[in-house]
Design an enzyme around this catalytic site. Structure first.
Site, short mmCIF file in Angstrom:
data_model
loop_
_atom_site.label_atom_id
_atom_site.label_comp_id
_atom_site.label_asym_id
_atom_site.label_seq_id
_atom_site.Cartn_x
_atom_site.Cartn_y
_atom_site.Cartn_z
N SER A 142 0.86 -1.19 0.00
CA SER A 142 0.00 0.00 0.00
C SER A 142 0.89 1.24 0.00
CB SER A 142 -0.86 0.00 1.27
OG SER A 142 -1.57 1.21 1.40
N TYR A 156 -1.97 -0.52 10.74
CA TYR A 156 -2.15 -0.93 9.33
C TYR A 156 -0.87 -0.61 8.55
CZ TYR A 156 -4.01 -1.17 4.57
OH TYR A 156 -4.22 -1.49 3.23
P1 NDP Z 1 -11.57 -5.98 0.43
O1 NDP Z 1 -12.02 -5.80 1.84
O2 NDP Z 1 -12.56 -5.75 -0.64
O3 NDP Z 1 -10.94 -7.41 0.23
C1 NDP Z 1 -10.20 -8.06 1.21
C2 NDP Z 1 -10.15 -9.52 0.85
O4 NDP Z 1 -9.36 -10.21 1.81
C3 NDP Z 1 -11.52 -10.17 0.84
O5 NDP Z 1 -11.64 -10.99 -0.30
C4 NDP Z 1 -11.52 -11.00 2.10
O6 NDP Z 1 -12.30 -12.15 1.89
C5 NDP Z 1 -10.05 -11.37 2.21
N1 NDP Z 1 -9.67 -11.77 3.54
C6 NDP Z 1 -9.73 -11.05 4.69
N2 NDP Z 1 -9.34 -11.80 5.73
C7 NDP Z 1 -9.01 -13.01 5.23
C8 NDP Z 1 -8.56 -14.21 5.80
N3 NDP Z 1 -8.33 -14.33 7.11
N4 NDP Z 1 -8.33 -15.26 5.00
C9 NDP Z 1 -8.57 -15.17 3.67
N5 NDP Z 1 -8.99 -14.07 3.08
C10 NDP Z 1 -9.23 -13.00 3.84
O7 NDP Z 1 -10.33 -5.01 0.27
P2 NDP Z 1 -9.32 -4.72 -0.93
O8 NDP Z 1 -9.67 -5.50 -2.12
O9 NDP Z 1 -9.19 -3.27 -1.02
O10 NDP Z 1 -7.97 -5.27 -0.28
C11 NDP Z 1 -7.09 -6.14 -0.94
C12 NDP Z 1 -5.67 -5.78 -0.55
O11 NDP Z 1 -5.35 -4.48 -1.05
C13 NDP Z 1 -5.42 -5.71 0.96
O12 NDP Z 1 -4.18 -6.30 1.26
C14 NDP Z 1 -5.37 -4.21 1.23
O13 NDP Z 1 -4.62 -3.90 2.36
C15 NDP Z 1 -4.73 -3.72 -0.05
N6 NDP Z 1 -4.92 -2.31 -0.34
C16 NDP Z 1 -6.15 -1.80 -0.55
C17 NDP Z 1 -6.32 -0.45 -0.75
C18 NDP Z 1 -7.66 0.18 -0.88
O14 NDP Z 1 -7.75 1.42 -0.81
N7 NDP Z 1 -8.73 -0.58 -1.10
C19 NDP Z 1 -5.17 0.46 -0.79
C20 NDP Z 1 -3.90 -0.20 -0.60
C21 NDP Z 1 -3.79 -1.53 -0.38
P3 NDP Z 1 -13.15 -12.98 2.98
O15 NDP Z 1 -13.72 -11.97 3.93
O16 NDP Z 1 -14.18 -13.66 2.14
O17 NDP Z 1 -12.17 -13.92 3.58
#
Ligand code: NDP
Length: 246
Positions: A142, A156
């Protein structure tokens, strides 16, 4: 034929946001995508959509905080498709809150998912990548892995600084045959913004995202760019943010 077609790409956190957008984008270009997360219903719906559009996808439920589940997911993907070309270590949680709110449970969840989850993904695939003599790690860090947003972003950011460092160290150790790419996104409109239980922070984050965030497709395209390079080209890092983001 493009260089994405025929690749087997495992994507954690594919039930929403960046992971889901990336799965659709890569599948449309001929990749076989293994979509992993905890919410099986969402993964199944995604697979139905990709297959309906003529692509190839497999849903594997996984909790990335459980090492054995990550290992089983990778083993299942290899059994099914015979290899893995790319692991997108993407699953994440952002629980924004000032340290003074002492949300220790959420600090632990973020460390477990954002850092240990990434390490478990590396542990489960590195022997395979070394044996295959190819592989590509895409680590989703990020802009918060370069700069601490405060108040509220301390832990975070700590997790994202950690994964950036791990990805960089990984590149030093395995570069040669195995590629490593760190993606550092800015504000992207996904469910991530809802991760905090601290009401005031939740509202501030919601307002920020509402005014600035861009679509997850921007990250899907960046990931595709890294994958589609020839095997002797390592796209080591991509920083990508909304034009309006500072
Ligand atoms: P979302 O919340 O939409 O997606 C997060 C995903 O992680 C979901 O599919 C969730 O699925 C999964 N997840 C969470 N906990 C677990 C777990 N214990 N085991 C398996 N899967 C898990 O967020 P984003 O798509 O935005 O995030 C994706 C990545 O991008 C993250 O690492 C985030 O930090 C990073 N990011 C995002 C930014 C943003 O502004 N959106 C900016 C910078 C980085 P489920 O709950 O079904 O398990």
């Amino acid at each position: 034929m493009n260089r994405i077609s025929g690749k087997v790409v495992v994507i954690t956190g594919a039930s929403s946001g960046l992971g889901e957008a990336t799965a659709k984008h890569l599948a449309a270009q001929g990749a076989t995508v293994v979509v992993a997360a905890r919410r099986k219903d969402r993964l199944d719906a995604l697979v139905r959509q990709i297959v309906g559009d003529g692509g190839t996808a497999l849903a594997l439920p996984v909790d990335v905080t459980k090492r054995q589940e990550v290992e089983a997911m990778i083993a299942q993907a290899v059994r099914q498709f015979g290899k893995i070309d790319v692991l997108v270590n993407n699953a994440g949680l952002m629980a924004i809150a000032p340290l003074s709110a002492v949300k220790v449970d959420e600090w632990e969840r973020m460390i477990d998912i954002n850092v240990k989850g990434v390490l478990y993904g590396i542990a489960a695939t590195l022997p395979l990548f070394e044996k295959q003599q190819f592989g590509h790690y895409i680590t989703i860090s990020s802009i918060a892995g370069k700069k601490v947003f405060s108040p509220g972003g301390t832990v975070y950011s700590g997790t994202k600084f950690a994964v950036s460092a791990i990805a960089e160290g990984l590149r030093h150790e395995v570069g040669g045959k195995i590629r490593t790419t760190t993606i550092a996104p800015g504000l992207i409109d996904t469910e991530l913004k809802q991760g905090s239980s601290h009401a005031e922070s939740l509202q501030a984050v919601g307002e920020l995202y509402q005014s600035q965030a861009i679509s997850a497709d921007a990250i899907a395209r960046a990931i595709a760019y890294a994958i589609e390079q020839p095997s002797d080209v390592d796209v080591s890092e991509i920083v990508i943010r909304p034009t309006v983001q500072e």
